[in-house]
Enzyme design. Sequence first.
Site, mmCIF file in Angstrom:
data_model
loop_
_atom_site.group_PDB
_atom_site.id
_atom_site.type_symbol
_atom_site.label_atom_id
_atom_site.label_comp_id
_atom_site.label_asym_id
_atom_site.label_seq_id
_atom_site.Cartn_x
_atom_site.Cartn_y
_atom_site.Cartn_z
ATOM 1 C CE LYS A 99 40.958 45.592 42.940
ATOM 2 N NZ LYS A 99 41.583 44.368 43.408
HETATM 3 C C1 R5P Z 1 44.051 45.780 47.199
HETATM 4 O O1 R5P Z 1 44.905 46.596 47.063
HETATM 5 C C2 R5P Z 1 44.159 44.468 46.636
HETATM 6 O O2 R5P Z 1 44.565 44.562 45.304
HETATM 7 C C3 R5P Z 1 42.917 43.609 46.719
HETATM 8 O O3 R5P Z 1 43.135 42.495 45.959
HETATM 9 C C4 R5P Z 1 41.681 44.282 46.221
HETATM 10 O O4 R5P Z 1 41.380 45.388 46.987
HETATM 11 C C5 R5P Z 1 40.473 43.337 46.122
HETATM 12 O O5 R5P Z 1 40.234 42.719 47.300
HETATM 13 P P1 R5P Z 1 39.003 43.092 48.229
HETATM 14 O O6 R5P Z 1 37.803 42.592 47.521
HETATM 15 O O7 R5P Z 1 39.296 42.332 49.482
HETATM 16 O O8 R5P Z 1 38.971 44.577 48.409
#
Ligand code: R5P
Length: 261
Positions: free
Chosen positions: A174
């Site tokens: 990711k």
């Molecule tokens: C961040 O460290 C977390 O894993 C979040 O789940 C990730 O960043 C995704 O969430 P967002 O779309 O709010 O950035």
Amino acid sequence: MDWGMKNRISKIINPKDGHTVMLAVDHGYFMGPTTGLENIKTMTDPLIKYADTLMLTRGALRNYIDPETKIPIVLRVSGGTSILNENNLLHEGIIVDIEDAIRLNVSGVAFSILVGQSFERDTILGLTKYIDECERYGIPVLAVTAVGKGLGKDAKYLSLASRMAAELGAHIVKTYYCKDFEKVVETCPVPIVIAGGKKIPEQEALQMAYDALQAGAIGVDMGRNVFQSSDPVGMIKAVNAIVHSKYKPKEAFDVFKSNKK
Ligand code: R5P
């Protein structure tokens, strides 16, 4: 790759099209009661049917999610610093033993690394230690990649972090969407999903998801742009339409707008 690993990956990534909508609600592990996630059950109950996977912490899972749920779980297993500790943010280590991850019947785990910071080695060795544990039990690891302060959302650094994570054994990566994102995808041998990042207008978030898919990402792991939307159900429906039904951003935005009506 053994049967268990393949089976769990098929729970995270939809085998019909190779794409995924991951709903990320793990923010409390370092941000506490994040806006929109004051009660994770109330927020996620109506969203779950439009997501392929739910990403969250073990405490959130135990306290907010019905054990009879059908949605596959990706469990956050790294953490250790809070949003108040700015200089050490993402200086993470293992926060859940593999045995508890198995007990919770997860389909995958998520571990963050921060590349380009003095403590990068700690996070990278934490990731590889966890990957070794997961290989033993056939559990896929999603490496959540971030780069050090000042490096920005730049294809050069995000491809470095993503490629490193894949070479170290992550099964899915990711990262953040950026300009020239196809370079990040092309040089990473495992599937990539993008994080949503801070809340931006719905139309822009949908455009970003579309652009990421066009560049080769297999989907999104989106949080704030869904649960902080003025209409979270409309937003996840729209994101799902882009990821799984090849909707263009404008068509998806129509899905968002019409849901409210
Ligand atoms: C961040 O460290 C977390 O894993 C979040 O789940 C990730 O960043 C995704 O969430 P967002 O779309 O709010 O950035």
